[in-house]
Design a protein around this motif. Sequence first.
Motif, PDB file in Angstrom:
ATOM      1  N   VAL A 239     -52.530  43.716  34.210  1.00  0.00           N
ATOM      2  CA  VAL A 239     -52.453  43.943  35.650  1.00  0.00           C
ATOM      3  C   VAL A 239     -51.548  45.144  35.926  1.00  0.00           C
ATOM      4  O   VAL A 239     -51.159  45.375  37.057  1.00  0.00           O
ATOM      5  N   THR A 240     -51.244  45.898  34.859  1.00  0.00           N
ATOM      6  CA  THR A 240     -50.375  47.059  35.009  1.00  0.00           C
ATOM      7  C   THR A 240     -50.875  48.065  36.055  1.00  0.00           C
ATOM      8  O   THR A 240     -50.057  48.613  36.804  1.00  0.00           O
ATOM      9  N   THR A 246     -47.579  50.148  43.467  1.00  0.00           N
ATOM     10  CA  THR A 246     -46.233  49.980  44.010  1.00  0.00           C
ATOM     11  C   THR A 246     -45.390  51.212  43.686  1.00  0.00           C
ATOM     12  O   THR A 246     -44.648  51.714  44.544  1.00  0.00           O
ATOM     13  N   GLY A 247     -45.529  51.692  42.464  1.00  0.00           N
ATOM     14  CA  GLY A 247     -44.779  52.867  42.036  1.00  0.00           C
ATOM     15  C   GLY A 247     -45.092  54.079  42.900  1.00  0.00           C
ATOM     16  O   GLY A 247     -44.190  54.777  43.381  1.00  0.00           O
ATOM     17  N   ILE A 248     -46.369  54.303  43.128  1.00  0.00           N
ATOM     18  CA  ILE A 248     -46.773  55.442  43.952  1.00  0.00           C
ATOM     19  C   ILE A 248     -46.213  55.281  45.368  1.00  0.00           C
ATOM     20  O   ILE A 248     -45.730  56.233  45.987  1.00  0.00           O
ATOM     21  N   GLY A 249     -46.263  54.054  45.881  1.00  0.00           N
ATOM     22  CA  GLY A 249     -45.738  53.775  47.219  1.00  0.00           C
ATOM     23  C   GLY A 249     -44.265  54.122  47.320  1.00  0.00           C
ATOM     24  O   GLY A 249     -43.828  54.781  48.273  1.00  0.00           O
ATOM     25  N   ILE A 297     -49.218  42.881  47.635  1.00  0.00           N
ATOM     26  CA  ILE A 297     -50.407  42.020  47.705  1.00  0.00           C
ATOM     27  C   ILE A 297     -51.111  41.993  46.353  1.00  0.00           C
ATOM     28  O   ILE A 297     -51.540  40.948  45.877  1.00  0.00           O
ATOM     29  N   GLY A 298     -51.176  43.170  45.731  1.00  0.00           N
ATOM     30  CA  GLY A 298     -51.802  43.267  44.403  1.00  0.00           C
ATOM     31  C   GLY A 298     -51.122  42.382  43.387  1.00  0.00           C
ATOM     32  O   GLY A 298     -51.770  41.764  42.549  1.00  0.00           O
ATOM     33  N   GLU A 299     -49.795  42.312  43.443  1.00  0.00           N
ATOM     34  CA  GLU A 299     -49.050  41.429  42.534  1.00  0.00           C
ATOM     35  C   GLU A 299     -49.572  39.999  42.639  1.00  0.00           C
ATOM     36  O   GLU A 299     -49.782  39.331  41.649  1.00  0.00           O
ATOM     37  N   ILE A 304     -53.208  35.480  40.813  1.00  0.00           N
ATOM     38  CA  ILE A 304     -54.410  34.659  40.998  1.00  0.00           C
ATOM     39  C   ILE A 304     -55.405  34.942  39.875  1.00  0.00           C
ATOM     40  O   ILE A 304     -55.982  34.047  39.282  1.00  0.00           O
ATOM     41  N   TYR A 305     -55.542  36.228  39.574  1.00  0.00           N
ATOM     42  CA  TYR A 305     -56.452  36.671  38.525  1.00  0.00           C
ATOM     43  C   TYR A 305     -56.108  36.011  37.189  1.00  0.00           C
ATOM     44  O   TYR A 305     -56.953  35.487  36.492  1.00  0.00           O
TER      45      TYR A 305
END
Length: 338
Positions: A239-240, A246-249, A297-299, A304-305
């Motif tokens: 899931v990296t 997040t890093g880009i944000g 949200i992705g985290e 969930i994934y």
Amino acid sequence: MDNNMYSTPQTLYIVVPCYNEEEVLPETITRLSSILRQMIEKHAIDKNSAILLVDDGSKDQTWRLIEQYFQPNHFVRGIKLAHNAGHQNALFAGLMHAKERADIVISIDADLQDDVDVIPEMVDKYHEGYDVVYGVRKDRSTDTSFKRFTAQTFYRLMKKLGADIVYNHADYRLVSKRVLEQLSMYEERNLFLRGVIPMIGFPSTYVYYSRSERFAGESKYPLKKMLSFAFDGITSLSVTPIRYITGIGLAMSFISLIVGLYSFIREMMGHTVMGWTSLMTSIWLIGGIQLICLGVIGEYIGKIYKETKRRPKYHLETILEKQSSVDRKRSHSNVWGG
Ligand code: UDP
Ligand code: MG
């Protein structure tokens, strides 16, 4: 289970996924049969050892050929998938079928690119106590430079993204029955064998061979399929990529500070139109905040994934217990001194 060198010959199954391989299949069967025959003569493997051909919904005469060889050649077994399920799924089907019938399973491509002569060496390693033996290519001199480059990039990218895969190893490997039993617990739809086998653990080692050109026929992995394979591999193992968002944000929010400062100076110097400063700063700031939110949200989606895969939490390797009926300790003569 007693693994003394050759004292109890083990049943070996060689699993071969075949998709439109009518051109190479006869040669493949001949070569694998002669290897099996030699090993049986040396009592390295049991005489019930077999070649399991998995027809992955071929459109040519592949299945017809398998049926033809089934009668005269007592090594040949076959399973046929109703439609083209893809290399990984065909291989998995074969492994699961072989799990019920063999002690050791070797998977190999049908096209004879992988050197079949290292099979006895793989089995020797198994007897030395290894559960997984990876076939690793010594060099890629026979590949086109394009294939070499794309493959190399793929391994590097996978490593970077946190997927522990063996460099220059495709799906040519030996696995023991107990590894297959653990593997069967991976219930996910997108199974990427090369990534999952190292994840399972167990003692593993390598044998090295030089990869030759395809014996006949053409590659079933054109660039498009290769790209989608790489993408599948990455997204099914890690899931990296989500973390990168997040890093880009964060980076963008930081840039917004610099842009803010810059715009402010410009405004002070009177070089700007009305509203430019606030506009410039908000574009970067809002962009940054939005990406951070997406990352968060992705985290959760990542979690969930991972949950939906229902992967086993651990793999039991050895049990030491007093009651002899449940004592399933596996003894290796070389490790435990007989
Ligand atoms: N294969 C398969 N299903 C597919 C594509 C390929 O079972 O949809 C098999 C194919 O018959 C071969 C192996 O997977 O035994 C690897 O394919 P190929 O040699 O074409 O790939 P490459 O070596 O070019 O990467
Ligand atoms: Mg090939």
